[in-house]
Motif scaffolding. Sequence first.
Motif, PDB file in Angstrom:
ATOM      1  N   ILE A   2     -10.846  -2.312  10.611  1.00 28.48           N
ATOM      2  CA  ILE A   2      -9.361  -2.035  10.241  1.00 28.48           C
ATOM      3  C   ILE A   2      -9.018  -0.527  10.373  1.00 28.48           C
ATOM      4  CG2 ILE A   2      -9.708  -3.713   8.414  1.00 28.48           C
ATOM      5  CD1 ILE A   2      -9.665  -1.507   6.404  1.00 28.48           C
ATOM      6  N   LEU A   3      -7.776  -0.327  10.600  1.00 27.24           N
ATOM      7  CA  LEU A   3      -7.229   0.935  10.697  1.00 27.24           C
ATOM      8  C   LEU A   3      -6.077   1.105   9.644  1.00 27.24           C
ATOM      9  CD1 LEU A   3      -7.177   3.672  12.019  1.00 27.24           C
ATOM     10  CD2 LEU A   3      -5.248   2.792  13.481  1.00 27.24           C
ATOM     11  N   PRO A   4      -6.520   1.577   8.526  1.00 26.52           N
ATOM     12  CA  PRO A   4      -5.322   1.846   7.354  1.00 26.52           C
ATOM     13  C   PRO A   4      -4.118   2.700   7.812  1.00 26.52           C
ATOM     14  CG  PRO A   4      -7.663   2.302   6.602  1.00 26.52           C
ATOM     15  CD  PRO A   4      -7.676   2.454   8.250  1.00 26.52           C
ATOM     16  N   MET A   5      -2.862   2.234   7.297  1.00 31.00           N
ATOM     17  CA  MET A   5      -1.922   3.002   7.399  1.00 31.00           C
ATOM     18  C   MET A   5      -1.484   3.783   6.234  1.00 31.00           C
ATOM     19  SD  MET A   5      -0.185   1.826  10.225  1.00 31.00           S
ATOM     20  CE  MET A   5      -2.164   2.010  11.044  1.00 31.00           C
ATOM     21  N   VAL A   6      -0.784   4.818   6.143  1.00 33.81           N
ATOM     22  CA  VAL A   6      -0.504   5.273   4.735  1.00 33.81           C
ATOM     23  C   VAL A   6       0.091   4.613   3.539  1.00 33.81           C
ATOM     24  CG1 VAL A   6      -0.242   7.681   5.871  1.00 33.81           C
ATOM     25  CG2 VAL A   6       1.681   6.349   5.730  1.00 33.81           C
ATOM     26  N   PRO A   7      -0.303   4.543   2.462  1.00 32.20           N
ATOM     27  CA  PRO A   7       0.210   3.542   1.536  1.00 32.20           C
ATOM     28  C   PRO A   7       1.510   4.057   1.046  1.00 32.20           C
ATOM     29  CG  PRO A   7      -1.747   4.718   0.728  1.00 32.20           C
ATOM     30  CD  PRO A   7      -1.495   5.332   2.003  1.00 32.20           C
ATOM     31  N   CYS A   8       2.429   3.095   0.661  1.00 30.57           N
ATOM     32  CA  CYS A   8       3.911   3.095   0.284  1.00 30.57           C
ATOM     33  C   CYS A   8       4.122   2.544  -1.082  1.00 30.57           C
ATOM     34  CB  CYS A   8       4.509   2.287   1.315  1.00 30.57           C
ATOM     35  SG  CYS A   8       5.008   3.053   2.855  1.00 30.57           S
ATOM     36  N   ASN A  20      14.918 -10.563  -7.504  1.00 35.00           N
ATOM     37  CA  ASN A  20      13.923  -9.918  -6.438  1.00 35.00           C
ATOM     38  C   ASN A  20      14.627  -9.745  -5.162  1.00 35.00           C
ATOM     39  OD1 ASN A  20      11.513  -8.838  -7.287  1.00 35.00           O
ATOM     40  ND2 ASN A  20      10.481 -10.425  -6.863  1.00 35.00           N
ATOM     41  N   THR A  21      14.346  -8.670  -4.115  1.00 33.36           N
ATOM     42  CA  THR A  21      14.938  -9.015  -2.823  1.00 33.36           C
ATOM     43  C   THR A  21      13.929  -8.958  -1.603  1.00 33.36           C
ATOM     44  OG1 THR A  21      15.239  -6.737  -2.578  1.00 33.36           O
ATOM     45  CG2 THR A  21      17.105  -7.747  -3.709  1.00 33.36           C
ATOM     46  N   GLY A  22      14.147  -8.544  -0.503  1.00 33.97           N
ATOM     47  CA  GLY A  22      13.286  -8.520   0.538  1.00 33.97           C
ATOM     48  C   GLY A  22      12.806  -6.870   0.463  1.00 33.97           C
ATOM     49  N   GLY A  23      13.424  -6.158  -0.330  1.00 35.48           N
ATOM     50  CA  GLY A  23      13.132  -4.595  -0.423  1.00 35.48           C
ATOM     51  C   GLY A  23      14.407  -3.801  -0.371  1.00 35.48           C
ATOM     52  N   MET A  24      14.412  -3.136  -1.278  1.00 38.96           N
ATOM     53  CA  MET A  24      15.679  -2.173  -1.226  1.00 38.96           C
ATOM     54  C   MET A  24      15.408  -0.719  -0.871  1.00 38.96           C
ATOM     55  SD  MET A  24      18.173  -4.298  -1.749  1.00 38.96           S
ATOM     56  CE  MET A  24      19.427  -3.087  -1.852  1.00 38.96           C
ATOM     57  N   GLY A  25      14.108  -0.393  -0.566  1.00 39.01           N
ATOM     58  CA  GLY A  25      13.646   1.046  -0.286  1.00 39.01           C
ATOM     59  C   GLY A  25      12.315   1.210  -0.417  1.00 39.01           C
ATOM     60  N   ALA A  26      11.608   2.301   0.077  1.00 33.16           N
ATOM     61  CA  ALA A  26      10.301   2.291   0.044  1.00 33.16           C
ATOM     62  C   ALA A  26      10.098   3.860   0.383  1.00 33.16           C
ATOM     63  CB  ALA A  26       9.592   1.581   0.919  1.00 33.16           C
ATOM     64  N   TYR A  27       8.962   4.410  -0.224  1.00 34.99           N
ATOM     65  CA  TYR A  27       8.479   5.818   0.231  1.00 34.99           C
ATOM     66  C   TYR A  27       6.946   5.902   0.282  1.00 34.99           C
ATOM     67  CZ  TYR A  27       7.214   6.096  -4.826  1.00 34.99           C
ATOM     68  OH  TYR A  27       6.592   5.932  -5.931  1.00 34.99           O
ATOM     69  N   SER A  28       6.543   6.896   0.997  1.00 34.11           N
ATOM     70  CA  SER A  28       5.195   7.445   1.219  1.00 34.11           C
ATOM     71  C   SER A  28       5.155   8.976   1.453  1.00 34.11           C
ATOM     72  CB  SER A  28       4.737   6.856   2.570  1.00 34.11           C
ATOM     73  OG  SER A  28       3.367   7.107   2.833  1.00 34.11           O
ATOM     74  N   PRO A  29       4.372   9.578   0.913  1.00 32.23           N
ATOM     75  CA  PRO A  29       3.027   8.947   0.121  1.00 32.23           C
ATOM     76  C   PRO A  29       3.405   8.629  -1.302  1.00 32.23           C
ATOM     77  CG  PRO A  29       2.734  11.382   0.036  1.00 32.23           C
ATOM     78  CD  PRO A  29       3.992  10.893   0.816  1.00 32.23           C
ATOM     79  N   VAL A  30       2.384   8.043  -1.800  1.00 34.26           N
ATOM     80  CA  VAL A  30       2.501   7.562  -3.283  1.00 34.26           C
ATOM     81  C   VAL A  30       1.115   8.111  -3.999  1.00 34.26           C
ATOM     82  CG1 VAL A  30       2.093   5.458  -4.893  1.00 34.26           C
ATOM     83  CG2 VAL A  30       2.801   5.003  -2.472  1.00 34.26           C
ATOM     84  N   LYS A  31       1.862   9.045  -4.836  1.00 37.17           N
ATOM     85  CA  LYS A  31       0.998  10.021  -5.516  1.00 37.17           C
ATOM     86  C   LYS A  31      -0.252   9.341  -6.334  1.00 37.17           C
ATOM     87  CE  LYS A  31       1.360  13.895  -8.978  1.00 37.17           C
ATOM     88  NZ  LYS A  31       2.138  14.548  -9.772  1.00 37.17           N
ATOM     89  N   LEU A  32      -0.096   8.056  -6.782  1.00 37.24           N
ATOM     90  CA  LEU A  32      -1.305   7.499  -7.656  1.00 37.24           C
ATOM     91  C   LEU A  32      -2.132   6.877  -6.713  1.00 37.24           C
ATOM     92  CD1 LEU A  32      -1.944   6.221 -10.344  1.00 37.24           C
ATOM     93  CD2 LEU A  32      -0.965   4.002  -9.438  1.00 37.24           C
ATOM     94  N   VAL A  33      -2.014   6.850  -5.312  1.00 41.22           N
ATOM     95  CA  VAL A  33      -2.973   6.098  -4.448  1.00 41.22           C
ATOM     96  C   VAL A  33      -3.729   7.445  -3.820  1.00 41.22           C
ATOM     97  CG1 VAL A  33      -3.527   4.623  -2.562  1.00 41.22           C
ATOM     98  CG2 VAL A  33      -1.387   4.267  -4.230  1.00 41.22           C
ATOM     99  N   THR A  34      -4.535   8.074  -4.351  1.00 37.65           N
ATOM    100  CA  THR A  34      -5.254   9.122  -3.789  1.00 37.65           C
ATOM    101  C   THR A  34      -6.314   8.537  -2.652  1.00 37.65           C
ATOM    102  OG1 THR A  34      -7.124   8.819  -5.236  1.00 37.65           O
ATOM    103  CG2 THR A  34      -5.308  10.127  -6.158  1.00 37.65           C
ATOM    104  N   PRO A  35      -6.782   9.652  -1.926  1.00 40.34           N
ATOM    105  CA  PRO A  35      -7.688   9.394  -0.789  1.00 40.34           C
ATOM    106  C   PRO A  35      -8.916   8.407  -1.357  1.00 40.34           C
ATOM    107  CG  PRO A  35      -7.093  11.574  -0.563  1.00 40.34           C
ATOM    108  CD  PRO A  35      -6.610  10.967  -1.781  1.00 40.34           C
ATOM    109  N   GLU A  36      -9.150   8.930  -2.668  1.00 41.52           N
ATOM    110  CA  GLU A  36     -10.396   8.127  -3.340  1.00 41.52           C
ATOM    111  C   GLU A  36     -10.150   6.434  -3.579  1.00 41.52           C
ATOM    112  OE1 GLU A  36     -10.807  12.248  -3.325  1.00 41.52           O
ATOM    113  OE2 GLU A  36      -9.203  11.197  -4.248  1.00 41.52           O
ATOM    114  N   LEU A  37      -8.851   6.654  -4.334  1.00 43.61           N
ATOM    115  CA  LEU A  37      -8.385   5.108  -4.588  1.00 43.61           C
ATOM    116  C   LEU A  37      -8.176   4.583  -3.275  1.00 43.61           C
ATOM    117  CD1 LEU A  37      -7.575   3.430  -6.708  1.00 43.61           C
ATOM    118  CD2 LEU A  37      -5.444   4.255  -6.473  1.00 43.61           C
ATOM    119  N   SER A  38      -7.867   5.014  -2.027  1.00 43.36           N
ATOM    120  CA  SER A  38      -7.558   4.306  -1.047  1.00 43.36           C
ATOM    121  C   SER A  38      -8.805   3.869  -0.286  1.00 43.36           C
ATOM    122  CB  SER A  38      -7.123   5.221  -0.005  1.00 43.36           C
ATOM    123  OG  SER A  38      -5.790   5.356  -0.109  1.00 43.36           O
TER     124      SER A  38
END
Length: 427
Positions: free
Chosen positions: A206-212, A226-244
């Motif tokens: 696998i090749l991971p992308m950056v979390p969103c 619920n919709t198909g998505g109204m927006g997104a952002y990256s990086p996600v502070k909660l998802v540290t390299p260790e959590l990834s």
Amino acid sequence: MRILVVGKGGRAHAMVWKLASSKKVLKVYVAPGNAGCALEKKVQNISIEIDEIEKLVSFAKEKKIDFALAGPAVALIKGLVDRFTQEGIRCFGTSQKASQLEASKSYAKAFLKRYKIPTSEYEVFSDIETALSYLDKKEAPIVVKADGLASGKGVIVAQSIREAKKAVIDMLNGNCFGDAGSRVVIEEYIEGEECSFIVMSDGNNILPMVPCQDHKRKGEGDTGVNTGGMGAYSPVKLVTPELSERIVKEIVQPTIDAMREKELIPYKGFLYTGIMIDNEGNLKVLEYNCRFGDPEAQPVMMRLQSDFVEHIVAALEGRLDKEVAKWDERAALCVVAAPREYPEKFQAGAVIRGLDTIDDPNVKVFHSGTFLNDEGEIVTTVGRTLSVTALGDSIQDAQNRAYGSIKKIDFEGIYYRKDIGYRALGV
């Protein structure tokens, strides 16, 4: 290289834009594409719909396509990759069998349970009375999902058992999601923060992308339908390299390995895993998607600095373990503009104004539901309309740039959330 991308939404435009930026690319064809794709250099829209598999195969042969990239789930589930492979045309995406992970939520939940990949408790129902009796023994909030594809809208987070029962009746009796709702999955509600974790897979590596982090609800504060998505952002502070690393070790790689070794279905393509992270740091899989997310693709492509073409070719050749993705350290944030009635039915054909006034070099407007009319005007079609995506030195900076630009755009009935990224900013 000549590349064919199958798709027409914001995800397709973002990937087309990134592919066309490669020095290796001579031409990118998009079937059917949208007005934004048509405006990109080295890109040409093709009047073939995403489910016209044989026409796509014939076109790829005629143009001697080096590889195709399958965008939407519908094409994958209809066997696009299988047909291209049969004809000796390289196509990056999941096979029809592998696409079951998205095509059927009941299959996905059973898969997760079978291989002890963490997920929420659930039951599957096709009979209304049995489902309603089950709900009588449960407490709200509780989640009701249409089993099949519903364009990201077949999930009801019910705040009362009454609301959950209505969702079940609408799906199983009213059939509000068509065939997608002929069965329902009822599962426990999990409190926490959601993360979109997307990887490329060659069947082994696998090749991971950056979390969103995606905003699926229509209203501010993650309220409304619920919709198909109204927006997104990256990086996600909660998802540290260790959590990834934990996500890869505990969820993603076990999924790829189980598909290959146990299900005997090599998983090649994008794997999108929606993950809930609770307050104790526990991980649970909410859903699988067998393609890049939308609107996650927009901020991810904005941040990707390495060659997307090289990554896809490596995946097609089974050598993703040798690839390293390079990322812009800046944040990216995407705000989706849609007709006010979205995700319900609405009138298409509204002229979009102000696109030519966007002058921030760190902002890119990706098109979703747009086309050029006979007068050369860009007008709305169905679904979401635009994804205004910005890079910034921080989430706050990216947010300011995205909203500063989207305010310059207008069409009849335009709607967008005013708080994309609020979780990251602690608002």
